[in-house]
Scaffold this motif. Structure first.
Motif, mmCIF file in Angstrom:
data_model
loop_
_atom_site.group_PDB
_atom_site.id
_atom_site.type_symbol
_atom_site.label_atom_id
_atom_site.label_comp_id
_atom_site.label_asym_id
_atom_site.label_seq_id
_atom_site.Cartn_x
_atom_site.Cartn_y
_atom_site.Cartn_z
ATOM 1 N N ARG A 123 0.843 -1.191 0.000
ATOM 2 C CA ARG A 123 0.000 0.000 0.000
ATOM 3 C C ARG A 123 0.879 1.241 0.000
ATOM 4 N NH1 ARG A 123 -3.934 -0.493 4.528
ATOM 5 N NH2 ARG A 123 -2.109 -0.106 5.822
ATOM 6 N N PRO A 124 0.868 2.032 -1.085
ATOM 7 C CA PRO A 124 1.635 3.287 -1.104
ATOM 8 C C PRO A 124 1.148 4.225 -0.005
ATOM 9 C CG PRO A 124 0.903 2.688 -3.313
ATOM 10 C CD PRO A 124 0.180 1.787 -2.368
ATOM 11 N N ALA A 125 2.038 5.091 0.430
ATOM 12 C CA ALA A 125 1.704 6.039 1.505
ATOM 13 C C ALA A 125 0.566 6.964 1.076
ATOM 14 C CB ALA A 125 2.940 6.862 1.872
ATOM 15 N N ARG A 126 -0.288 7.294 2.036
ATOM 16 C CA ARG A 126 -1.374 8.256 1.870
ATOM 17 C C ARG A 126 -2.336 7.873 0.738
ATOM 18 N NH1 ARG A 126 3.214 10.944 2.766
ATOM 19 N NH2 ARG A 126 3.498 11.351 0.553
ATOM 20 N N THR A 127 -2.669 6.591 0.660
ATOM 21 C CA THR A 127 -3.632 6.138 -0.342
ATOM 22 C C THR A 127 -4.432 4.974 0.216
ATOM 23 O OG1 THR A 127 -3.900 5.283 -2.588
ATOM 24 C CG2 THR A 127 -1.952 4.567 -1.390
ATOM 25 N N ASN A 128 -5.618 4.757 -0.323
ATOM 26 C CA ASN A 128 -6.404 3.586 0.060
ATOM 27 C C ASN A 128 -6.340 2.477 -0.985
ATOM 28 O OD1 ASN A 128 -7.835 4.981 -1.861
ATOM 29 N ND2 ASN A 128 -9.777 4.996 -0.757
#
Length: 220
Positions: A123-128
């Motif tokens: 999961r990339p940072a600051r994403t859902n």
């Protein structure tokens, strides 16, 4: 394979649009979750192009079908997780052929497909959004596959790789949906005729599974 990978990754854009259409405020992400799901199964390629292995051009494919199953996810940290998934689809088997006069016929038989795999989640940072890569098995069942296994030594279980993308979208602050698109890639080219090849050949298969589920917290 590159085209199929591109097709699955392109679905990330669709998933992202779905996410933006829903409220962006997410519930606190659980460390471990159980997610029952329903969805659709699509066989993107023919199962075999000469299923009797005798030049008769008998073709076979799995029909598109509903699917259901569940997955257990465990996040090691904010970016990396592991997951186990199982899915079942009552996908029928369609057999068709066309002779030299142009006469064509098609018939179908009951069957089913069980998909089971383990995968890594990123999961990339600051994403859902999160991305999926892993491996497992695809197992075929039903009377026709039992006959093929017993009479022609067709192997009905194949190892498979899986790539995909998923999005977690909040409907309310305490209720979320998990939407995923996964491509299962494996070699399978079954032969049912008297000259059957037990190795099943090396034809690349691509089965797309699109699901929507509701995650339930197991631990935080």
């Amino acid at each position: 394979m590159t085209n199929r990978i591109g097709r699955v990754l392109a679905l990330a854009g669709v998933a992202s649009l779905v996410a933006t259409a829903l409220p962006s405020r997410l519930p606190a992400q659980a460390k471990a979750e159980l997610t029952p799901f329903v969805g659709s199964f699509y066989a993107l390629s023919k199962m075999c192009s000469d299923c009797n292995n005798d030049g008769s051009d008998l073709r076979g494919r799995l029909q598109n079908s509903a699917a259901f199953g569940g997955r257990i996810s465990y996040w090691l940290n904010n970016s990396l997780g592991i997951e186990a998934t199982g899915a079942f689809t009552p996908a029928r088997i369609e057999i068709s052929a066309q002779d030299t006069t142009g006469f064509a016929f098609a018939a179908s038989a009951k069957g089913n497909v069980i998909i089971a795999n383990a995968r890594l989640l990123y999961r990339p940072a600051r994403t859902n959004l999160h991305f999926i890569i892993g491996g497992g098995i695809v197992k075929r069942g039903g009377d026709l596959w039992k006959l093929a296994r017993d009479s022609a030594d067709v192997k009905t279980t194949s190892p498979t790789g899986v790539i995909g993308v998923a999005v977690r979208a909040a409907v309310t602050p305490k209720f979320a949906l998990s939407i995923s698109a996964e491509d299962h890639l494996y070699s399978f080219d079954p032969h049912f005729g008297p000259f059957a090849d037990p190795s099943n050949g090396k034809k690349l298969q691509s089965d797309l599974l699109i699901t929507i589920g509701v995650p339930f917290t197991l631990s935080r």
